[in-house]
Design a protein around this motif. Sequence first.
Motif, PDB file in Angstrom:
ATOM      1  N   GLY A  79       0.805  -1.105  -0.060  1.00  0.00           N
ATOM      2  CA  GLY A  79       0.041   0.061  -0.078  1.00  0.00           C
ATOM      3  C   GLY A  79       0.682   1.258   0.124  1.00  0.00           C
ATOM      4  O   GLY A  79       0.511   2.126  -0.957  1.00  0.00           O
ATOM      5  N   ILE A  80       1.919   1.306   0.752  1.00  0.00           N
ATOM      6  CA  ILE A  80       2.625   2.537   0.935  1.00  0.00           C
ATOM      7  C   ILE A  80       3.629   2.750  -0.462  1.00  0.00           C
ATOM      8  O   ILE A  80       3.631   3.871  -0.741  1.00  0.00           O
ATOM      9  CB  ILE A  80       3.787   2.441   2.179  1.00  0.00           C
ATOM     10  N   ALA A 130       7.711  14.482   9.166  1.00  0.00           N
ATOM     11  CA  ALA A 130       6.509  13.767   9.925  1.00  0.00           C
ATOM     12  C   ALA A 130       7.019  13.112  11.199  1.00  0.00           C
ATOM     13  O   ALA A 130       6.201  13.203  12.164  1.00  0.00           O
ATOM     14  CB  ALA A 130       5.832  12.654   9.013  1.00  0.00           C
ATOM     15  N   SER A 131       8.066  12.120  11.096  1.00  0.00           N
ATOM     16  CA  SER A 131       8.433  11.522  12.115  1.00  0.00           C
ATOM     17  C   SER A 131       8.562  12.588  13.312  1.00  0.00           C
ATOM     18  O   SER A 131       8.258  12.524  14.617  1.00  0.00           O
ATOM     19  CB  SER A 131       9.729  10.828  11.870  1.00  0.00           C
ATOM     20  N   LEU A 132       9.585  13.772  13.077  1.00  0.00           N
ATOM     21  CA  LEU A 132       9.864  14.764  14.141  1.00  0.00           C
ATOM     22  C   LEU A 132       8.318  15.404  14.530  1.00  0.00           C
ATOM     23  O   LEU A 132       8.248  15.665  15.759  1.00  0.00           O
ATOM     24  CB  LEU A 132      10.634  15.868  13.389  1.00  0.00           C
ATOM     25  N   ALA A 133       7.484  15.563  13.574  1.00  0.00           N
ATOM     26  CA  ALA A 133       6.136  16.071  13.971  1.00  0.00           C
ATOM     27  C   ALA A 133       5.550  15.235  14.957  1.00  0.00           C
ATOM     28  O   ALA A 133       5.195  15.673  16.193  1.00  0.00           O
ATOM     29  CB  ALA A 133       5.371  16.414  12.942  1.00  0.00           C
ATOM     30  N   LEU A 150      -2.269  14.844  11.050  1.00  0.00           N
ATOM     31  CA  LEU A 150      -1.660  16.143  11.043  1.00  0.00           C
ATOM     32  C   LEU A 150      -0.152  15.650  10.621  1.00  0.00           C
ATOM     33  O   LEU A 150       0.357  16.596   9.995  1.00  0.00           O
ATOM     34  CB  LEU A 150      -1.780  16.825  12.426  1.00  0.00           C
ATOM     35  N   SER A 151       0.488  14.771  11.411  1.00  0.00           N
ATOM     36  CA  SER A 151       1.711  14.689  11.180  1.00  0.00           C
ATOM     37  C   SER A 151       2.067  14.139   9.740  1.00  0.00           C
ATOM     38  O   SER A 151       3.077  14.651   9.060  1.00  0.00           O
ATOM     39  CB  SER A 151       2.290  13.585  11.958  1.00  0.00           C
ATOM     40  N   LEU A 152       1.022  13.443   9.012  1.00  0.00           N
ATOM     41  CA  LEU A 152       1.132  13.051   7.834  1.00  0.00           C
ATOM     42  C   LEU A 152       1.178  14.468   6.678  1.00  0.00           C
ATOM     43  O   LEU A 152       1.901  14.596   5.977  1.00  0.00           O
ATOM     44  CB  LEU A 152       0.114  12.045   7.267  1.00  0.00           C
ATOM     45  N   LEU A 153       0.284  15.165   7.019  1.00  0.00           N
ATOM     46  CA  LEU A 153       0.287  16.366   6.148  1.00  0.00           C
ATOM     47  C   LEU A 153       1.448  17.331   6.491  1.00  0.00           C
ATOM     48  O   LEU A 153       1.800  17.948   5.478  1.00  0.00           O
ATOM     49  CB  LEU A 153      -1.244  17.148   6.815  1.00  0.00           C
ATOM     50  N   THR A 154       1.789  17.272   7.586  1.00  0.00           N
ATOM     51  CA  THR A 154       3.069  18.206   7.762  1.00  0.00           C
ATOM     52  C   THR A 154       4.229  17.609   6.935  1.00  0.00           C
ATOM     53  O   THR A 154       4.919  18.498   6.219  1.00  0.00           O
ATOM     54  CB  THR A 154       3.599  18.273   9.259  1.00  0.00           C
ATOM     55  N   ALA A 180       6.214   9.008   5.271  1.00  0.00           N
ATOM     56  CA  ALA A 180       5.620   9.457   6.402  1.00  0.00           C
ATOM     57  C   ALA A 180       5.250   7.935   7.016  1.00  0.00           C
ATOM     58  O   ALA A 180       5.532   7.712   8.093  1.00  0.00           O
ATOM     59  CB  ALA A 180       4.820  10.594   6.515  1.00  0.00           C
ATOM     60  N   LEU A 181       4.375   7.359   5.968  1.00  0.00           N
ATOM     61  CA  LEU A 181       3.804   6.160   6.644  1.00  0.00           C
ATOM     62  C   LEU A 181       4.882   5.083   7.061  1.00  0.00           C
ATOM     63  O   LEU A 181       4.665   4.410   7.830  1.00  0.00           O
ATOM     64  CB  LEU A 181       3.038   5.827   5.437  1.00  0.00           C
ATOM     65  N   ILE A 182       5.943   5.045   5.988  1.00  0.00           N
ATOM     66  CA  ILE A 182       6.808   3.917   6.303  1.00  0.00           C
ATOM     67  C   ILE A 182       7.715   4.233   7.536  1.00  0.00           C
ATOM     68  O   ILE A 182       7.889   3.118   8.418  1.00  0.00           O
ATOM     69  CB  ILE A 182       7.940   3.903   4.887  1.00  0.00           C
ATOM     70  N   CYS A 183       8.042   5.541   7.890  1.00  0.00           N
ATOM     71  CA  CYS A 183       8.535   5.616   9.117  1.00  0.00           C
ATOM     72  C   CYS A 183       7.621   5.471  10.424  1.00  0.00           C
ATOM     73  O   CYS A 183       8.392   4.972  11.187  1.00  0.00           O
ATOM     74  CB  CYS A 183       9.039   7.296   9.480  1.00  0.00           C
ATOM     75  N   HIS A 184       6.653   5.559  10.241  1.00  0.00           N
ATOM     76  CA  HIS A 184       5.608   5.502  11.471  1.00  0.00           C
ATOM     77  C   HIS A 184       5.106   3.632  11.490  1.00  0.00           C
ATOM     78  O   HIS A 184       4.638   3.508  12.256  1.00  0.00           O
ATOM     79  CB  HIS A 184       4.225   6.159  11.136  1.00  0.00           C
ATOM     80  N   LEU A 185       5.659   3.163  10.299  1.00  0.00           N
ATOM     81  CA  LEU A 185       5.264   1.584  10.535  1.00  0.00           C
ATOM     82  C   LEU A 185       6.511   0.999  11.131  1.00  0.00           C
ATOM     83  O   LEU A 185       6.449  -0.019  11.898  1.00  0.00           O
ATOM     84  CB  LEU A 185       5.133   1.346   8.824  1.00  0.00           C
TER      85      LEU A 185
END
Lengths: 327, 257
Positions: free
Chosen positions: A40-41, A74-77, A90-94, A217-222
């Motif tokens: 998906g990502i 996004a990760s820092l956010a 919001l982090s994703l959007l940032t 962003a998605l990959i980092c949060h995964l």
Amino acid sequence: MKKRKGFHLILFAVGLALCCAVMNFGLIQTSKILIIQYVGIYIIFVLGINLVNGYLGIFSLAHAGIMAVGGYTASLASMHIFTSPWMFPLSLLTGGMASVLVGLCVAVPSFNVRGDYLAIITLGFSLIVKSILQNLEVVGGPRGLRPIPKYTNLIWVYLCVVLAIVMVNRFVKSKYGRNMMAIREDQIASELVSVDVRNAKSVAFSVSAFFIGISGALICHLLSYTNPNSYGYSAIIDGLVMVYLGGVGSITGSIIGALIWQILVQSLRTIGTWRWIIGGCILVVIMIFQPNGIFGNRELSIAGIKRAFAAIRNRLAKGAAGKKDGQ
Amino acid sequence: MSAPVASFDNVSMHFGGLKAIDGLSFSVAKGKIVGIIGPNGAGKTTVFNVLSGVYTPTAGEIRFNGQLINALRPHVITGRGVARTFQNIRLFERQSVLDNLRAACCAHIKYGILDVMLSTGRMHREEREIETGCMDILSFLGLADKAGVKAGALSYGDQRRVEIARALACKPELLLLDEPAAGMNPAEMDLLNELIVRVRDHYTLTILLVEHQMRLVMGICDEILAINFGRKMAMGVPAEIRSNEQVLEAYLGKKVR
């Protein structure tokens, strides 16, 4: 038109329900779920790249750098500002917006520079981003960022993928899409039929960067960590392979490319380096028989499938008739 | 006489030492069909290139409807109402004929990126409008049945007409035709003659055309500008040009006395 909209909504709801079911009832192994999330990502990632490399026809290698910016921001956010899970969008959007800004910077040289030279400039951009991240102690230097909150799950991935596909589809069918394809075909002619080339390129690069940033962003949060090495040559090549495997200038192609390549790479992890050889061979074969990728400049549609079936049936009928004649 | 649609005032275009246009002055009156003739390399296409903004002239002033357009970028000039075709056809070959025309409507579309992402009614309305506009142009030129065909798959003559259609989709006031009759036989040329006049009358245009084919130029032009070595030799009605000694000399050589 209305009917189709309803059908799409039902399809969307069924998908969402399926995701919830998979997550809550343990229908599928965790490792398989991980692969689905990867697919998906990377669909989002490839859709983003395809806008510039496929529809706009510019051979850019900036996607690794743009992904890094999106992922890190996004990760820092989420580590420092949006610290609760429901603030994840919001982090994703940032991250996406930060990517748009750097995407615009990459668009500027593309106004005048063409072909190989632009490829070198964008490659330079990706490498600069990587070495800045490596040397910036604030973001962990070569060790990277950790722990990033693990917000990405199947539902978020699903929502982002659907949103990305819908948005990109609308975008390429609008005047912006037409402008991109006109520039790809003949930049001078498109200027002389009133296409603002600079504006069109800036818009294309920013929309592309937005989706690449979201995927980062998605990959980092995964994975809940990230480091500069994830955004080197291998990320650049991975992106290109998926685009040119699936098909340039095609949404279906982007999906197919990400699907095939990610399943291949992730499921062949056990055989180590050999997977690159198998992957490479597949790529060579496809480039020989389908130089524009599996779905190059085409989309999968029900009408298209019907036409293909009709063609096959015709050929079979002709073949049978030929045999009869032979006897 | 009414104010000219387009005027060149002492315009020069130099490429290094080459003077493609050298101090050229002329003006085009509204509603006229003006032909530009001259031997190969006389600077005819360069006149089009500076007028449509591909090049910025080295010196002089180019005005369109009284406004200076020297330093404007091509898409801005096109947006103001100067559209052109190309000597060697430059269609978007892998796109359908209709999409070729739609791409040319760009300057007249108002919706923005948010309209696209939210798929607003405004966007759909505008898209419908330009589609009907483009189909009108196509049917006027007898190309309506080709709307869905890829431009690259059309015959040469059809591609020429699609080029004119695409230029018309920009909603111009001044249409520049660069060798529209190139590669056509006399019968096709007569059809083209008739078509150009019809287009001018239907869309109330002013037309400037570069052409080698005297059959076309003498047949439909109200005025002819003859240039050589980037300079004006003569400008006048076809009969005048035909008997102008300088022009004859440039085309046929000097009389032996």
